[in-house]
Design a protein around this motif. Structure first.
Motif, PDB file in Angstrom:
ATOM      1  N   GLN A  67       4.115  15.683   3.645  1.00 24.30           N
ATOM      2  CA  GLN A  67       4.326  14.274   3.290  1.00 24.30           C
ATOM      3  C   GLN A  67       5.077  13.546   4.410  1.00 24.30           C
ATOM      4  OE1 GLN A  67       6.565  13.722  -0.316  1.00 24.30           O
ATOM      5  NE2 GLN A  67       5.642  11.730  -0.718  1.00 24.30           N
ATOM      6  N   VAL A  79       3.653  10.522   6.786  1.00 24.81           N
ATOM      7  CA  VAL A  79       4.354   9.237   6.955  1.00 24.81           C
ATOM      8  C   VAL A  79       4.602   8.982   8.444  1.00 24.81           C
ATOM      9  CG1 VAL A  79       6.508   7.987   6.508  1.00 24.81           C
ATOM     10  CG2 VAL A  79       5.412   9.253   4.673  1.00 24.81           C
ATOM     11  N   VAL A 124       1.262   7.928  10.143  1.00 25.67           N
ATOM     12  CA  VAL A 124       0.852   6.563   9.760  1.00 25.67           C
ATOM     13  C   VAL A 124       1.773   5.522  10.404  1.00 25.67           C
ATOM     14  CG1 VAL A 124       0.630   4.968   7.824  1.00 25.67           C
ATOM     15  CG2 VAL A 124      -0.262   7.264   7.623  1.00 25.67           C
ATOM     16  N   LEU A 170       0.708   2.596  12.988  1.00 30.47           N
ATOM     17  CA  LEU A 170       1.056   1.196  12.678  1.00 30.47           C
ATOM     18  C   LEU A 170       1.877   0.572  13.808  1.00 30.47           C
ATOM     19  CD1 LEU A 170       2.003   1.000   8.895  1.00 30.47           C
ATOM     20  CD2 LEU A 170       0.447  -0.497  10.089  1.00 30.47           C
ATOM     21  N   LEU A 196      -0.448  -0.229  16.655  1.00 27.80           N
ATOM     22  CA  LEU A 196      -1.314  -1.357  16.283  1.00 27.80           C
ATOM     23  C   LEU A 196      -0.558  -2.680  16.393  1.00 27.80           C
ATOM     24  CD1 LEU A 196      -4.250  -1.231  15.148  1.00 27.80           C
ATOM     25  CD2 LEU A 196      -3.277  -1.596  12.901  1.00 27.80           C
ATOM     26  N   ARG A 218       3.229  -7.953  18.260  1.00 31.35           N
ATOM     27  CA  ARG A 218       4.184  -8.127  17.159  1.00 31.35           C
ATOM     28  C   ARG A 218       5.213  -7.001  17.214  1.00 31.35           C
ATOM     29  NH1 ARG A 218       1.709 -11.028  12.375  1.00 31.35           N
ATOM     30  NH2 ARG A 218      -0.087 -12.062  13.218  1.00 31.35           N
ATOM     31  N   ILE A 232      13.110  10.468   0.949  1.00 32.61           N
ATOM     32  CA  ILE A 232      12.330  11.635   0.478  1.00 32.61           C
ATOM     33  C   ILE A 232      13.143  12.918   0.623  1.00 32.61           C
ATOM     34  CG2 ILE A 232      10.283  13.059   0.975  1.00 32.61           C
ATOM     35  CD1 ILE A 232       8.859  10.473   1.819  1.00 32.61           C
ATOM     36  N   LYS A 243      -7.208 -11.483  18.111  1.00 32.00           N
ATOM     37  CA  LYS A 243      -5.877 -10.876  18.137  1.00 32.00           C
ATOM     38  C   LYS A 243      -5.511 -10.238  16.796  1.00 32.00           C
ATOM     39  CE  LYS A 243      -1.226 -12.139  19.580  1.00 32.00           C
ATOM     40  NZ  LYS A 243      -0.345 -13.273  19.894  1.00 32.00           N
ATOM     41  N   ASN A 244      -5.806 -10.964  15.709  1.00 28.74           N
ATOM     42  CA  ASN A 244      -5.305 -10.518  14.404  1.00 28.74           C
ATOM     43  C   ASN A 244      -6.352  -9.882  13.494  1.00 28.74           C
ATOM     44  OD1 ASN A 244      -2.764 -11.481  15.054  1.00 28.74           O
ATOM     45  ND2 ASN A 244      -3.206 -13.517  14.249  1.00 28.74           N
ATOM     46  N   ARG A 250      -8.561  -7.376  13.934  1.00 29.61           N
ATOM     47  CA  ARG A 250      -8.474  -5.906  13.917  1.00 29.61           C
ATOM     48  C   ARG A 250      -7.141  -5.438  13.351  1.00 29.61           C
ATOM     49  NH1 ARG A 250      -9.546  -2.907  19.478  1.00 29.61           N
ATOM     50  NH2 ARG A 250      -7.396  -3.511  19.721  1.00 29.61           N
ATOM     51  N   LEU A 251      -6.087  -6.227  13.662  1.00 33.92           N
ATOM     52  CA  LEU A 251      -4.741  -5.877  13.170  1.00 33.92           C
ATOM     53  C   LEU A 251      -4.701  -5.876  11.642  1.00 33.92           C
ATOM     54  CD1 LEU A 251      -1.627  -5.563  13.865  1.00 33.92           C
ATOM     55  CD2 LEU A 251      -1.510  -8.002  13.481  1.00 33.92           C
ATOM     56  N   PHE A 252      -5.272  -6.913  11.012  1.00 32.55           N
ATOM     57  CA  PHE A 252      -5.257  -6.994   9.548  1.00 32.55           C
ATOM     58  C   PHE A 252      -6.053  -5.854   8.927  1.00 32.55           C
ATOM     59  CE2 PHE A 252      -4.463 -11.834   9.714  1.00 32.55           C
ATOM     60  CZ  PHE A 252      -3.109 -11.620   9.688  1.00 32.55           C
ATOM     61  N   GLY A 288      -6.720  -2.892  10.263  1.00 31.07           N
ATOM     62  CA  GLY A 288      -5.992  -1.635  10.492  1.00 31.07           C
ATOM     63  C   GLY A 288      -4.778  -1.523   9.604  1.00 31.07           C
ATOM     64  N   CYS A 289      -4.010  -2.626   9.529  1.00 37.13           N
ATOM     65  CA  CYS A 289      -2.788  -2.608   8.721  1.00 37.13           C
ATOM     66  C   CYS A 289      -3.118  -2.426   7.245  1.00 37.13           C
ATOM     67  CB  CYS A 289      -2.006  -3.905   8.914  1.00 37.13           C
ATOM     68  SG  CYS A 289      -1.000  -3.880  10.374  1.00 37.13           S
ATOM     69  N   LEU A 338      -3.838   1.296   6.764  1.00 32.01           N
ATOM     70  CA  LEU A 338      -2.661   2.134   7.020  1.00 32.01           C
ATOM     71  C   LEU A 338      -1.537   1.888   5.996  1.00 32.01           C
ATOM     72  CD1 LEU A 338      -2.583   1.987  10.891  1.00 32.01           C
ATOM     73  CD2 LEU A 338      -3.030   3.977   9.490  1.00 32.01           C
ATOM     74  N   CYS A 339      -1.365   0.633   5.581  1.00 30.68           N
ATOM     75  CA  CYS A 339      -0.331   0.361   4.566  1.00 30.68           C
ATOM     76  C   CYS A 339      -0.694   1.052   3.251  1.00 30.68           C
ATOM     77  CB  CYS A 339      -0.162  -1.144   4.348  1.00 30.68           C
ATOM     78  SG  CYS A 339       0.684  -1.928   5.721  1.00 30.68           S
ATOM     79  N   ALA A 364      -2.461   3.794   3.023  1.00 34.21           N
ATOM     80  CA  ALA A 364      -2.228   5.232   3.247  1.00 34.21           C
ATOM     81  C   ALA A 364      -0.742   5.557   3.145  1.00 34.21           C
ATOM     82  CB  ALA A 364      -2.767   5.627   4.615  1.00 34.21           C
ATOM     83  N   LEU A 365       0.091   4.671   3.707  1.00 36.33           N
ATOM     84  CA  LEU A 365       1.549   4.892   3.672  1.00 36.33           C
ATOM     85  C   LEU A 365       2.075   4.858   2.233  1.00 36.33           C
ATOM     86  CD1 LEU A 365       3.903   5.252   5.671  1.00 36.33           C
ATOM     87  CD2 LEU A 365       4.259   2.798   5.575  1.00 36.33           C
ATOM     88  N   LEU A 373       0.969   7.955   0.444  1.00 32.98           N
ATOM     89  CA  LEU A 373       1.749   9.130   0.877  1.00 32.98           C
ATOM     90  C   LEU A 373       3.132   9.148   0.242  1.00 32.98           C
ATOM     91  CD1 LEU A 373       1.006   9.504   4.680  1.00 32.98           C
ATOM     92  CD2 LEU A 373       0.951  11.331   2.997  1.00 32.98           C
ATOM     93  N   LEU A 374       3.735   7.974   0.142  1.00 37.99           N
ATOM     94  CA  LEU A 374       5.089   7.913  -0.427  1.00 37.99           C
ATOM     95  C   LEU A 374       5.088   8.148  -1.927  1.00 37.99           C
ATOM     96  CD1 LEU A 374       6.547   4.905   1.592  1.00 37.99           C
ATOM     97  CD2 LEU A 374       7.115   7.312   1.852  1.00 37.99           C
ATOM     98  N   LEU A 375       4.007   7.730  -2.594  1.00 32.72           N
ATOM     99  CA  LEU A 375       3.977   7.847  -4.056  1.00 32.72           C
ATOM    100  C   LEU A 375       3.430   9.182  -4.544  1.00 32.72           C
ATOM    101  CD1 LEU A 375       2.714   4.259  -4.995  1.00 32.72           C
ATOM    102  CD2 LEU A 375       5.005   5.177  -5.323  1.00 32.72           C
ATOM    103  N   ILE A 376       2.635   9.831  -3.716  1.00 33.77           N
ATOM    104  CA  ILE A 376       1.915  11.040  -4.173  1.00 33.77           C
ATOM    105  C   ILE A 376       2.879  12.206  -4.434  1.00 33.77           C
ATOM    106  CG2 ILE A 376       1.368  12.279  -2.020  1.00 33.77           C
ATOM    107  CD1 ILE A 376      -1.599  12.159  -3.020  1.00 33.77           C
TER     108      ILE A 376
END
Lengths: 64, 167
Positions: free
Chosen positions: A8, A12, A15, A19, A22, A28, A46, B146-147, B149-151, B153-154, B157-158, B160-161, B164-167
């Protein structure tokens, strides 16, 4: 220790690294830094229980 | 099993949100491009074909994938006057065409002198709007490059994140 925890944390980390790349490539950098810090805090939450266990073990070993 | 399904649902919802935001940027750029070509056609119809404004607006609307601004202005120009009809048409279509406030201001400027003066002045008015629009178009394309591909991808990935945190 549960092996799933390691996967886990590794997930994280991966990812958050992607991010970061990216966001920094899109100019940014501030958001990229925020995501990194958020990932670090999430991982710390965690593993809080495991760190507590580690300190307990150290106390037991050295008789503190 | 239910955890995996939940994680997949979370990831797909987040990815869909990212794709939606990216598609809005793309639609804005496409709308402005289509609007510019429709304006070129409107100029041709007014200056060289001597078409009446209402008919010219409908013909210009046919040039766009979504020519609702032109159709709406043509429908209401006799009742409200072209300036008011054009402004309302632009404001009402702004959200559907994903236009920003600055785009709306640029496009609305066309209605100030549309149909009020001779063909030569109409040409100058449309050329002025096209010049202002070219800057907006360049900005819209840059924002998408600019944005976009960013949106996307984000979004993935968000999701997935979070999974991962909840699983």
């Amino acid at each position: 220790m549960n092996i799933d925890l390691i996967f886990q944390v590794a997930g994280v980390g991966i990812v958050v690294a992607v991010l970061y790349q990216l966001l920094s490539r899109a100019g940014r950098d501030e958001q990229a830094l925020m995501v990194t810090i958020a990932g670090l805090i999430a991982v710390l939450f965690i593993i809080t229980g495991e760190i507590g266990d580690l300190f307990d073990s150290i106390k037991q070993i050295f008789g503190l | 099993m239910i955890r995996i399904i939940g994680a997949l649902m979370l990831m797909s919802a987040s990815a869909a949100a990212g794709v939606y935001m990216s598609s809005r940027l793309k639609k804005r750029a496409d709308s402005l491009d289509g609007f510019a070509s429709a304006l070129e056609y409107l100029k041709t119809r007014i200056c060289f074909a001597d078409t009446a404004l209402e008919k010219a607006l409908r013909a210009a609307g046919d040039m766009m994938n979504d020519g609702r601004i032109f159709y709406s202005a043509a429908d209401n120009m006799n009742a409200d006057g072209i300036k008011k009809a054009w402004r309302h048409a632009v404001i009402n279509s702004a959200d559907t065409l994903c236009l920003t406030a600055a785009d709306v201001q640029t496009v609305s400027a066309l209605g100030n002198r549309l149909g009020l003066t001779d063909a030569e002045d109409q040409k100058r008015n449309i050329d002025a709007v096209l010049a202002a629009l070219s800057a907006r178009r360049a900005q819209a394309h840059e924002a998408y490059d600019k944005n976009g591909r960013l949106f996307r991808g984000c979004g993935i990935l968000c999701g997935a994140l979070a999974a991962l945190l909840l699983i």
